[in-house]
Write a protein that holds these residues in place. Structure first.
Motif, short mmCIF file in Angstrom:
data_model
loop_
_atom_site.label_atom_id
_atom_site.label_comp_id
_atom_site.label_asym_id
_atom_site.label_seq_id
_atom_site.Cartn_x
_atom_site.Cartn_y
_atom_site.Cartn_z
N GLY A 1 20.17 -0.69 121.05
CA GLY A 1 20.85 -1.61 121.95
C GLY A 1 20.22 -2.98 121.82
N GLY A 2 19.76 -3.54 122.93
CA GLY A 2 19.33 -4.94 122.95
C GLY A 2 17.87 -5.21 122.67
N VAL A 3 17.23 -5.92 123.62
CA VAL A 3 15.93 -6.54 123.39
C VAL A 3 14.81 -5.53 123.06
CG1 VAL A 3 14.17 -8.00 124.49
CG2 VAL A 3 16.60 -8.49 124.85
N SER B 1 28.95 -10.72 120.25
CA SER B 1 28.37 -9.37 120.11
C SER B 1 26.86 -9.47 120.34
CB SER B 1 28.62 -8.82 118.70
OG SER B 1 29.98 -8.62 118.46
N PRO B 2 26.42 -9.47 121.62
CA PRO B 2 25.02 -9.77 121.92
C PRO B 2 24.01 -8.84 121.21
CG PRO B 2 26.32 -9.85 123.90
CD PRO B 2 27.21 -9.29 122.84
N ASP B 3 24.29 -7.54 121.20
CA ASP B 3 23.29 -6.64 120.61
C ASP B 3 23.22 -6.79 119.09
OD1 ASP B 3 22.69 -5.83 123.13
OD2 ASP B 3 23.43 -3.77 122.95
N ASP C 1 23.70 -9.54 117.51
CA ASP C 1 23.00 -10.81 117.25
C ASP C 1 21.51 -10.71 117.59
OD1 ASP C 1 25.39 -11.77 116.41
OD2 ASP C 1 25.84 -12.87 118.26
N THR C 2 21.19 -10.02 118.68
CA THR C 2 19.77 -9.90 119.06
C THR C 2 19.00 -9.21 117.93
OG1 THR C 2 20.30 -9.84 121.41
CG2 THR C 2 18.21 -8.85 120.77
N ILE C 3 19.59 -8.18 117.35
CA ILE C 3 18.88 -7.44 116.29
C ILE C 3 18.85 -8.26 114.99
CG2 ILE C 3 19.00 -5.33 114.87
CD1 ILE C 3 19.68 -3.91 117.61
N PHE D 1 30.51 -5.40 131.41
CA PHE D 1 29.05 -5.31 131.36
C PHE D 1 28.33 -6.65 131.57
CE2 PHE D 1 24.93 -5.48 129.30
CZ PHE D 1 24.28 -4.50 130.03
N GLN D 2 28.75 -7.70 130.86
CA GLN D 2 28.01 -8.98 130.97
C GLN D 2 28.15 -9.59 132.37
OE1 GLN D 2 25.80 -9.70 128.87
NE2 GLN D 2 26.44 -8.58 127.04
N ALA D 3 29.30 -9.35 133.02
CA ALA D 3 29.47 -9.84 134.40
C ALA D 3 28.51 -9.11 135.33
CB ALA D 3 30.91 -9.66 134.87
N1 FO1 Z 1 21.12 -12.48 128.76
C1 FO1 Z 1 20.92 -13.06 129.95
O1 FO1 Z 1 20.22 -12.50 130.78
N2 FO1 Z 1 21.49 -14.29 130.24
C2 FO1 Z 1 22.27 -14.96 129.35
O2 FO1 Z 1 22.76 -16.04 129.66
C3 FO1 Z 1 22.45 -14.36 128.05
C4 FO1 Z 1 23.16 -15.01 127.05
C5 FO1 Z 1 23.25 -14.42 125.77
C6 FO1 Z 1 23.88 -15.10 124.73
C7 FO1 Z 1 23.96 -14.52 123.47
C8 FO1 Z 1 23.39 -13.26 123.24
O3 FO1 Z 1 23.48 -12.72 122.03
C9 FO1 Z 1 22.76 -12.59 124.27
C10 FO1 Z 1 22.68 -13.15 125.53
N3 FO1 Z 1 22.03 -12.50 126.58
C11 FO1 Z 1 21.86 -13.09 127.79
C12 FO1 Z 1 21.50 -11.14 126.38
C13 FO1 Z 1 22.56 -10.05 126.64
O4 FO1 Z 1 23.27 -10.22 127.81
C14 FO1 Z 1 21.86 -8.68 126.79
O5 FO1 Z 1 20.61 -8.64 126.21
C15 FO1 Z 1 22.57 -7.54 126.19
O6 FO1 Z 1 23.93 -7.54 126.28
C16 FO1 Z 1 21.98 -6.22 126.71
O7 FO1 Z 1 21.55 -5.57 125.63
#
Ligand code: FO1
Length: 328
Positions: free
Chosen positions: A13-15, A51-53, A55-57, A154-156
């Motif tokens: 998933g994300g971070v 696509s936040p996840d 892009d994060t990866i 989810f983002q909301a």
């Molecule tokens: N997370 C936040 O907490 N606040 C944001 O404004 C935000 C913007 C954002 C923009 C691009 C991106 O790729 C990720 C971003 N995220 C932000 C992270 C994201 O919401 C979450 O990390 C994931 O969706 C959960 O895995």
């Protein structure tokens, strides 16, 4: 087999997952890593497909991520988002100026008929990421969290609502007509080692596991499956995993997380602070490893990845020996 020869597939998933993967690519050969990434968090902002996840990866493996936030690009500016306030009532999602280039490119490519898999591969190549990055699906699956405030995309729920409110239900819209992206089940079945990095089990790993055939592939793979708990001392490092678990009636502990993976998990890596749960976890017929799972810097990510890879290699050796004994 050395660590460099292992073919590894991770579900991410994300971070938290990204922080683990930045260590993993220094322990194994990154060209032998395939990451299957959640797209349930995808959302459209200002007509752009975000696509936040993915892009994060991508940004983390490229060394371009904002280290403090864990998402978005380092040294980012937000002038475009500020300018958008003139036209839009809602600009709560932090899209940075340089990050917008990725969303513009992805959206244009999708409009030209490319699949999300194809665009993800092109973006990863452009960032010189050596690992194979696969979106979980090319079909739109969207995570919706139900709270007393209603059904929230989810983002909301996560960014605008700060993950607050009593969770009543989580749904994955679009699942009924979605299939895993090409290569997803194959990457699970053909890997030497499967890893579930520390990701939210409900909204990051949950959508991937819900796709048809994915759970079955995990149950049937010959490879050891190793997961790392996203909870430390019963709490997530970041995000609302505790509120999601408790809202869905699942114990907010490593034991609760293990129940979600029970049918395919071989080894569960938990933080030393959760060692008091070892006895209950072992009843689940799991191998439990306790170690420091908090990845505050790259060295800690590498150390955790070493523990996971070493455990995977050990399990493979044991299985090979057992198979040898059976055929003797
Ligand atoms: N997370 C936040 O907490 N606040 C944001 O404004 C935000 C913007 C954002 C923009 C691009 C991106 O790729 C990720 C971003 N995220 C932000 C992270 C994201 O919401 C979450 O990390 C994931 O969706 C959960 O895995």
């Amino acid at each position: 087999m050395t660590s460099r020869d292992l073919t590894v597939t991770a579900l991410a998933g994300g971070v938290g997952a990204a922080r683990f993967l930045r260590g993993l690519v220094r322990v194994i050969d990154p060209a032998r890593l395939c990451v299957i990434i959640n797209t349930g968090d995808d959302e459209e902002f200002f007509g752009l497909h975000v696509s936040p996840d993915l892009d994060t990866i991508t940004y983390t493996l490229a060394g371009a991520i904002d280290q403090n936030k864990g998402w978005g690009l380092g040294q980012e500016t937000f002038r475009c988002l500020e300018a958008l306030q003139r036209y839009y009532a809602e600009t709560w999602f932090g899209l940075g100026d340089a990050d917008l280039a990725t969303h513009l490119f992805r959206t244009q490519q999708l409009r030209q008929g490319k699949s999300l898999s194809e665009v993800t591969a092109t973006i990863a190549r452009a960032w010189e990421v050596q690992a194979t990055l696969l979106p979980m699906s090319n079909d739109p699956v969207r995570t919706v969290v139900h709270t007393e405030a209603g059904a929230l995309p989810f983002q909301a729920y996560f960014v605008k609502g700060q993950g607050e409110g009593q969770v009543q239900k989580v749904e994955f819209h679009g699942l009924a007509t979605a299939s895993p992206a090409p290569g997803v089940c194959e990457a699970i079945r053909s890997a030497d080692l499967l890893i579930l990095p520390p990701s939210n089990p409900i909204v990051s790993i949950g959508p991937i596991l819900a796709l048809p055939g994915v759970r079955q592939a995990l149950r049937e793979t010959q490879a050891p499956v190793v997961a790392i708990s996203p909870l430390v001392a019963g709490k997530p490092i970041k995000g609302p995993a505790d509120r999601l678990l408790s809202g869905l009636g699942i114990e907010v502990s490593v034991v609760g997380v293990a129940t979600l993976y029970r049918d395919f998990l071989d080894t569960f890596v938990i933080d030393s602070q959760d060692a008091n749960h070892c006895a209950r976890l072992q009843q689940e017929d799991l191998t439990i490893i306790t170690t420091d799972t908090i990845m505050t810097d790259l060295e800690k990510s590498i150390a955790l990845a070493q523990v996971v890879v070493e455990q995977g290699r050990k399990k493979r050796r044991t299985r090979t020996e057992e198979r040898g004994l059976r055929t003797e």
